[in-house]
Scaffold this motif. Structure first.
Motif, PDB file in Angstrom:
ATOM      1  N   UNK A 108       0.834  -1.206   0.000  1.00  0.00           N
ATOM      2  CA  UNK A 108       0.000   0.000   0.000  1.00  0.00           C
ATOM      3  C   UNK A 108       0.871   1.259   0.000  1.00  0.00           C
ATOM      4  N   UNK A 109       1.963   1.223   0.778  1.00  0.00           N
ATOM      5  CA  UNK A 109       2.846   2.393   0.805  1.00  0.00           C
ATOM      6  C   UNK A 109       3.501   2.611  -0.563  1.00  0.00           C
ATOM      7  N   UNK A 110       3.815   1.512  -1.264  1.00  0.00           N
ATOM      8  CA  UNK A 110       4.367   1.627  -2.631  1.00  0.00           C
ATOM      9  C   UNK A 110       3.346   2.272  -3.563  1.00  0.00           C
ATOM     10  N   UNK A 111       2.101   1.784  -3.477  1.00  0.00           N
ATOM     11  CA  UNK A 111       1.037   2.320  -4.347  1.00  0.00           C
ATOM     12  C   UNK A 111       0.829   3.798  -4.050  1.00  0.00           C
ATOM     13  N   UNK A 112       0.825   4.127  -2.775  1.00  0.00           N
ATOM     14  CA  UNK A 112       0.625   5.527  -2.361  1.00  0.00           C
ATOM     15  C   UNK A 112       1.767   6.397  -2.905  1.00  0.00           C
ATOM     16  N   UNK A 113       3.012   5.862  -2.844  1.00  0.00           N
ATOM     17  CA  UNK A 113       4.156   6.623  -3.360  1.00  0.00           C
ATOM     18  C   UNK A 113       4.015   6.843  -4.869  1.00  0.00           C
ATOM     19  N   UNK A 114       3.463   5.836  -5.553  1.00  0.00           N
ATOM     20  CA  UNK A 114       3.298   5.951  -7.009  1.00  0.00           C
ATOM     21  C   UNK A 114       2.159   6.890  -7.389  1.00  0.00           C
ATOM     22  N   UNK A 115       1.061   6.844  -6.622  1.00  0.00           N
ATOM     23  CA  UNK A 115      -0.145   7.577  -7.041  1.00  0.00           C
ATOM     24  C   UNK A 115      -0.273   8.954  -6.387  1.00  0.00           C
ATOM     25  N   UNK A 116       0.369   9.139  -5.233  1.00  0.00           N
ATOM     26  CA  UNK A 116       0.284  10.431  -4.536  1.00  0.00           C
ATOM     27  C   UNK A 116      -1.111  10.732  -4.016  1.00  0.00           C
ATOM     28  N   UNK A 117      -1.927   9.683  -3.821  1.00  0.00           N
ATOM     29  CA  UNK A 117      -3.292   9.914  -3.355  1.00  0.00           C
ATOM     30  C   UNK A 117      -3.328  10.379  -1.896  1.00  0.00           C
ATOM     31  N   UNK A 118      -4.428  10.993  -1.546  1.00  0.00           N
ATOM     32  CA  UNK A 118      -4.695  11.330  -0.153  1.00  0.00           C
ATOM     33  C   UNK A 118      -5.426  10.130   0.435  1.00  0.00           C
ATOM     34  N   UNK A 119      -4.921   9.612   1.551  1.00  0.00           N
ATOM     35  CA  UNK A 119      -5.522   8.397   2.122  1.00  0.00           C
ATOM     36  C   UNK A 119      -6.036   8.662   3.530  1.00  0.00           C
ATOM     37  N   UNK A 120      -7.260   8.231   3.783  1.00  0.00           N
ATOM     38  CA  UNK A 120      -7.784   8.189   5.157  1.00  0.00           C
ATOM     39  C   UNK A 120      -8.017   6.716   5.467  1.00  0.00           C
ATOM     40  N   UNK A 121      -7.325   6.214   6.466  1.00  0.00           N
ATOM     41  CA  UNK A 121      -7.260   4.780   6.760  1.00  0.00           C
ATOM     42  C   UNK A 121      -7.716   4.568   8.201  1.00  0.00           C
ATOM     43  N   UNK A 122      -8.817   3.883   8.369  1.00  0.00           N
ATOM     44  CA  UNK A 122      -9.358   3.617   9.701  1.00  0.00           C
ATOM     45  C   UNK A 122      -8.801   2.302  10.233  1.00  0.00           C
ATOM     46  N   UNK A 123      -8.371   2.315  11.468  1.00  0.00           N
ATOM     47  CA  UNK A 123      -7.887   1.077  12.100  1.00  0.00           C
ATOM     48  C   UNK A 123      -8.069   1.172  13.612  1.00  0.00           C
TER      49      UNK A 123
END
Ligand code: ADP
Length: 267
Positions: free
Chosen positions: A186-201
């Motif tokens: 997921x961190x790789x994908x985020x680095x590639x896409x530059x999306x804003x992520x809100x992740x609930x846990x």
């Protein structure tokens, strides 16, 4: 223009999601009460808190699936009124169509799911590769492990290249080793896409592993307790001092150290 005005303008323009005084009740339950915070463009924001503190309600409100009773959610400065292609959602329980293959499920995320043109085919192929499921295109959900199903859910949410990814405890049902792998992916994908992520846990270590910033919520009613920046380089080592310090700080915000163990998922 005065310096203070410049800063205020810069700050607003970098805000991708603005949650302003949001309250929401279900009958006698105050799921959210006067919740306010913002998420910057490209930021990885985790929301943690005990069960029932309104995390899912908050995510659904950002997604436009639920309306707040009062307050507002802005995306890129515009009020959210409905779900939109700018926001992709990944659910805890996969929410895949059992009668569709991996390819069919991913295709369903496209804005033209029935289209079989070369561009759409290529996009589906690219997404399946991105989440590491090449070779499983024709498999059905029942043939996949929990981690693989969640990869399909992520690929489907990414299909229209949303600016925002909303993730509701997406790795809650997978084993610890698979979860570690999915974090890295997921961190790789985020680095590639530059999306804003809100992740609930509800898993503090997961939040410290992933987030730029952690929003800590409290229950009954659901409120924001605090926000904690995680200024650690990635990849992050769970046994490192700084990691443990950040996790302890969040645990302390959630309650006493003894109480806090119930928030932590050790599976
Ligand atoms: P979390 O995701 O942090 O566990 P939720 O947002 O799911 O919290 O729920 C917050 C509170 O609102 C809980 O008390 C929950 O029982 C209640 N709630 C959530 N959805 C509904 C609903 N559709 N109807 C009634 N109560 C609900």
């Amino acid at each position: 223009m005065a310096m203070s005005e410049i800063s205020a303008t810069d700050q607003e323009s970098s805000e991708k999601i603005t949650i302003r005084n949001v309250s929401k009740a279900y009958e006698s339950t105050q799921a959210l009460e006067d919740v306010s915070f913002s998420v910057s463009e490209g930021e990885f924001c985790c929301v943690v808190g005990p069960s029932g503190c309104g995390k899912t309600t908050l995510l659904r409100t950002i997604a436009g699936l639920d309306d707040p009773d009062s307050g507002s959610v802005l995306v890129g400065g515009d009020p959210v009124t409905d779900p939109g292609l700018d926001r992709g959602m990944v659910f805890q329980e996969y929410a895949l169509f059992p009668w569709r293959t991996v390819r069919g499920n991913v295709r369903f995320g496209l804005d033209r799911p029935a289209c079989e043109c070369a561009d759409c085919e290529a996009r589906v192929r690219e997404l399946i590769d991105l989440v590491g499921l090449d070779g499983f295109e024709d498999a059905y959900p029942k043939e996949l492990s929990g981690g693989m199903k969640q990869r399909v859910g992520i690929a489907r949410a990414l299909a229209v290249d949303p600016e925002i990814l909303l993730m509701d405890e997406p790795f809650g049902s997978v084993d610890a080793r698979t979860r570690d792998r999915l974090h890295a992916e997921l961190l790789d994908i985020w680095a590639q896409t530059g999306q804003t992520i809100v992740f609930v846990t509800h898993d503090i270590d997961e939040a410290v592993t992933l987030a730029d910033r952690v929003v800590v919520m409290d229950a009954d009613p659901g409120t924001v307790q605090s926000t904690i920046s995680i200024g650690l380089e990635r990849p992050r080592e769970r046994t490192a001092h700084d990691f443990v310090d950040h996790a302890a700080k969040i645990r302390a915000e959630l309650g006493s150290p003894a109480d806090a163990s119930r928030y932590h998922d050790f599976s």
